[in-house]
Write a protein that holds these residues in place. Structure first.
Motif, PDB file in Angstrom:
ATOM      1  N   MET A   9     -68.115  -8.097   1.765  1.00  0.00           N
ATOM      2  CA  MET A   9     -68.159  -9.178   2.726  1.00  0.00           C
ATOM      3  C   MET A   9     -66.738  -9.664   2.971  1.00  0.00           C
ATOM      4  SD  MET A   9     -70.416 -12.605   2.474  1.00  0.00           S
ATOM      5  CE  MET A   9     -71.655 -12.453   3.716  1.00  0.00           C
ATOM      6  N   LYS A  10     -66.419  -9.905   4.206  1.00  0.00           N
ATOM      7  CA  LYS A  10     -65.080 -10.341   4.594  1.00  0.00           C
ATOM      8  C   LYS A  10     -64.935 -11.849   4.399  1.00  0.00           C
ATOM      9  CE  LYS A  10     -61.776  -9.892   8.305  1.00  0.00           C
ATOM     10  NZ  LYS A  10     -61.532  -9.469   9.663  1.00  0.00           N
ATOM     11  N   LYS A  11     -63.782 -12.239   3.815  1.00  0.00           N
ATOM     12  CA  LYS A  11     -63.507 -13.667   3.613  1.00  0.00           C
ATOM     13  C   LYS A  11     -62.979 -14.279   4.899  1.00  0.00           C
ATOM     14  CE  LYS A  11     -62.360 -15.309  -0.909  1.00  0.00           C
ATOM     15  NZ  LYS A  11     -61.338 -15.604  -1.861  1.00  0.00           N
ATOM     16  N   SER A  12     -63.376 -15.492   5.151  1.00  0.00           N
ATOM     17  CA  SER A  12     -62.876 -16.216   6.314  1.00  0.00           C
ATOM     18  C   SER A  12     -61.444 -16.684   6.051  1.00  0.00           C
ATOM     19  CB  SER A  12     -63.774 -17.419   6.587  1.00  0.00           C
ATOM     20  OG  SER A  12     -63.159 -18.290   7.501  1.00  0.00           O
ATOM     21  N   ASN A  13     -60.583 -16.598   7.049  1.00  0.00           N
ATOM     22  CA  ASN A  13     -59.208 -17.085   6.935  1.00  0.00           C
ATOM     23  C   ASN A  13     -59.135 -18.597   7.032  1.00  0.00           C
ATOM     24  OD1 ASN A  13     -58.190 -14.545   6.579  1.00  0.00           O
ATOM     25  ND2 ASN A  13     -57.762 -14.218   8.754  1.00  0.00           N
ATOM     26  N   ASN A  14     -60.262 -19.234   7.356  1.00  0.00           N
ATOM     27  CA  ASN A  14     -60.278 -20.689   7.521  1.00  0.00           C
ATOM     28  C   ASN A  14     -60.395 -21.439   6.190  1.00  0.00           C
ATOM     29  OD1 ASN A  14     -60.122 -20.380  10.272  1.00  0.00           O
ATOM     30  ND2 ASN A  14     -62.338 -20.419  10.566  1.00  0.00           N
ATOM     31  N   SER A  15     -60.793 -20.731   5.138  1.00  0.00           N
ATOM     32  CA  SER A  15     -60.958 -21.421   3.858  1.00  0.00           C
ATOM     33  C   SER A  15     -59.583 -21.703   3.243  1.00  0.00           C
ATOM     34  CB  SER A  15     -61.806 -20.593   2.897  1.00  0.00           C
ATOM     35  OG  SER A  15     -61.132 -19.406   2.565  1.00  0.00           O
ATOM     36  N   LYS A  16     -59.413 -22.936   2.799  1.00  0.00           N
ATOM     37  CA  LYS A  16     -58.146 -23.334   2.172  1.00  0.00           C
ATOM     38  C   LYS A  16     -58.281 -23.184   0.676  1.00  0.00           C
ATOM     39  CE  LYS A  16     -55.015 -25.646   4.283  1.00  0.00           C
ATOM     40  NZ  LYS A  16     -53.992 -26.612   4.233  1.00  0.00           N
ATOM     41  N   ARG A  17     -57.401 -22.393   0.137  1.00  0.00           N
ATOM     42  CA  ARG A  17     -57.405 -22.163  -1.297  1.00  0.00           C
ATOM     43  C   ARG A  17     -56.491 -23.181  -1.969  1.00  0.00           C
ATOM     44  NH1 ARG A  17     -55.475 -16.579  -4.115  1.00  0.00           N
ATOM     45  NH2 ARG A  17     -56.495 -16.932  -6.092  1.00  0.00           N
ATOM     46  N   ARG A  18     -56.925 -23.738  -3.079  1.00  0.00           N
ATOM     47  CA  ARG A  18     -56.144 -24.723  -3.838  1.00  0.00           C
ATOM     48  C   ARG A  18     -54.869 -24.058  -4.342  1.00  0.00           C
ATOM     49  NH1 ARG A  18     -55.709 -30.104  -4.400  1.00  0.00           N
ATOM     50  NH2 ARG A  18     -56.112 -30.950  -6.462  1.00  0.00           N
ATOM     51  N   ASP A  19     -53.720 -24.734  -4.179  1.00  0.00           N
ATOM     52  CA  ASP A  19     -52.466 -24.157  -4.680  1.00  0.00           C
ATOM     53  C   ASP A  19     -52.515 -24.086  -6.201  1.00  0.00           C
ATOM     54  OD1 ASP A  19     -50.549 -26.529  -5.816  1.00  0.00           O
ATOM     55  OD2 ASP A  19     -51.808 -27.270  -4.182  1.00  0.00           O
ATOM     56  N   LYS A  20     -51.735 -23.180  -6.753  1.00  0.00           N
ATOM     57  CA  LYS A  20     -51.799 -22.871  -8.182  1.00  0.00           C
ATOM     58  C   LYS A  20     -51.431 -24.073  -9.052  1.00  0.00           C
ATOM     59  CE  LYS A  20     -52.003 -18.937  -9.301  1.00  0.00           C
ATOM     60  NZ  LYS A  20     -51.973 -17.585  -9.765  1.00  0.00           N
ATOM     61  N   VAL A  21     -50.436 -24.866  -8.670  1.00  0.00           N
ATOM     62  CA  VAL A  21     -50.055 -26.030  -9.478  1.00  0.00           C
ATOM     63  C   VAL A  21     -51.225 -27.004  -9.557  1.00  0.00           C
ATOM     64  CG1 VAL A  21     -48.529 -28.036  -9.650  1.00  0.00           C
ATOM     65  CG2 VAL A  21     -47.574 -25.800  -9.047  1.00  0.00           C
ATOM     66  N   ASN A  22     -51.842 -27.321  -8.429  1.00  0.00           N
ATOM     67  CA  ASN A  22     -52.978 -28.244  -8.454  1.00  0.00           C
ATOM     68  C   ASN A  22     -54.188 -27.639  -9.166  1.00  0.00           C
ATOM     69  OD1 ASN A  22     -52.476 -30.897  -7.355  1.00  0.00           O
ATOM     70  ND2 ASN A  22     -51.881 -29.834  -5.484  1.00  0.00           N
ATOM     71  N   TYR A  23     -54.328 -26.337  -9.122  1.00  0.00           N
ATOM     72  CA  TYR A  23     -55.395 -25.674  -9.871  1.00  0.00           C
ATOM     73  C   TYR A  23     -55.254 -25.978 -11.364  1.00  0.00           C
ATOM     74  CZ  TYR A  23     -57.610 -21.732 -12.326  1.00  0.00           C
ATOM     75  OH  TYR A  23     -58.335 -20.951 -13.188  1.00  0.00           O
ATOM     76  N   TYR A  24     -54.048 -25.784 -11.912  1.00  0.00           N
ATOM     77  CA  TYR A  24     -53.839 -26.058 -13.339  1.00  0.00           C
ATOM     78  C   TYR A  24     -53.890 -27.560 -13.624  1.00  0.00           C
ATOM     79  CZ  TYR A  24     -52.784 -21.161 -14.186  1.00  0.00           C
ATOM     80  OH  TYR A  24     -52.867 -19.792 -14.291  1.00  0.00           O
ATOM     81  N   LEU A  25     -53.423 -28.368 -12.691  1.00  0.00           N
ATOM     82  CA  LEU A  25     -53.525 -29.824 -12.866  1.00  0.00           C
ATOM     83  C   LEU A  25     -54.988 -30.269 -12.839  1.00  0.00           C
ATOM     84  CD1 LEU A  25     -50.452 -31.030 -10.781  1.00  0.00           C
ATOM     85  CD2 LEU A  25     -50.753 -31.238 -13.270  1.00  0.00           C
ATOM     86  N   ASP A  26     -55.816 -29.619 -12.031  1.00  0.00           N
ATOM     87  CA  ASP A  26     -57.251 -29.933 -12.026  1.00  0.00           C
ATOM     88  C   ASP A  26     -57.869 -29.641 -13.393  1.00  0.00           C
ATOM     89  OD1 ASP A  26     -57.108 -30.684  -9.348  1.00  0.00           O
ATOM     90  OD2 ASP A  26     -57.985 -28.820  -8.587  1.00  0.00           O
ATOM     91  N   ILE A  27     -57.447 -28.545 -14.005  1.00  0.00           N
ATOM     92  CA  ILE A  27     -57.949 -28.217 -15.349  1.00  0.00           C
ATOM     93  C   ILE A  27     -57.483 -29.274 -16.346  1.00  0.00           C
ATOM     94  CG2 ILE A  27     -57.837 -26.530 -17.233  1.00  0.00           C
ATOM     95  CD1 ILE A  27     -57.627 -24.358 -14.984  1.00  0.00           C
TER      96      ILE A  27
END
Length: 169
Positions: free
Chosen positions: A1-19
């Motif tokens: 299945m093809k991913k939509s280009n409209n989805s915003k992926r969380r940046d890596k720094v905020n990903y680790y900060l979320d953890i």
């Protein structure tokens, strides 16, 4: 299945900060809840939160914070605190060889309001621990999407505030 280009992926720094923010939920401090995550080569090495040493009663068990009872200002008199800080617990749980060149991600929240601790840094004791662990940098969350970066060599070693007698974090 093809991913939509409209989805915003969380940046890596905020990903680790979320953890790190999730880790704050384990904190037992009645004043500030901190979570820390040490990452090296895009791999989580360890996590830590602030709480009393293993086997001792936590402030949330006792129902009071001695520093708060004595109206001790933020960043002062940590010898009165029952907690091992989040950075310290994360370092204790990791091997030094895995921390050399690593990045520490930290989130602090006011235990009563849930608001982020803005413009925070490590306390004087934790700065020494971070330096000796070999950690190269720290990202600290200021709000849900913004953070600041601390270069350990530049900000903690070259700019040694302990020589000036400065307090606070």
């Amino acid at each position: 299945m093809k991913k939509s280009n409209n989805s915003k992926r969380r940046d890596k720094v905020n990903y680790y900060l979320d953890i790190a923010e999730s880790v704050t939920e384990r904190s037992t401090c009645l004043r500030r809840q901190w979570g820390a995550v040490i990452v090296n080569n895009d791999e989580i090495i360890s996590t830590g939160y602030n709480g009393a040493p293993r086997g001792r009663k936590n402030c949330n068990d006792l129902g009071y914070c001695l520093r708060e009872k004595l109206n001790v200002p933020r960043g002062e008199r940590y010898e009165l605190c029952r907690s091992v800080h989040a950075e310290q617990n994360a370092v204790i749980s990791a091997a030094r060889k895995d921390m050399i060149g690593a990045t520490l991600y930290m989130v602090g929240k006011d235990a009563k309001t849930g608001e982020y601790v803005e413009k925070a840094s490590s306390c004087a004791m934790c700065k020494r621990v971070v330096i000796n662990a070999g950690i190269k940098g720290i990202y600290v969350r200021d709000n849900k999407d913004e953070y600041h970066y601390i270069d350990v060599e530049k900000d903690f070693i070259d700019n040694d505030d302990s020589l000036e007698g400065e307090r606070g974090y």
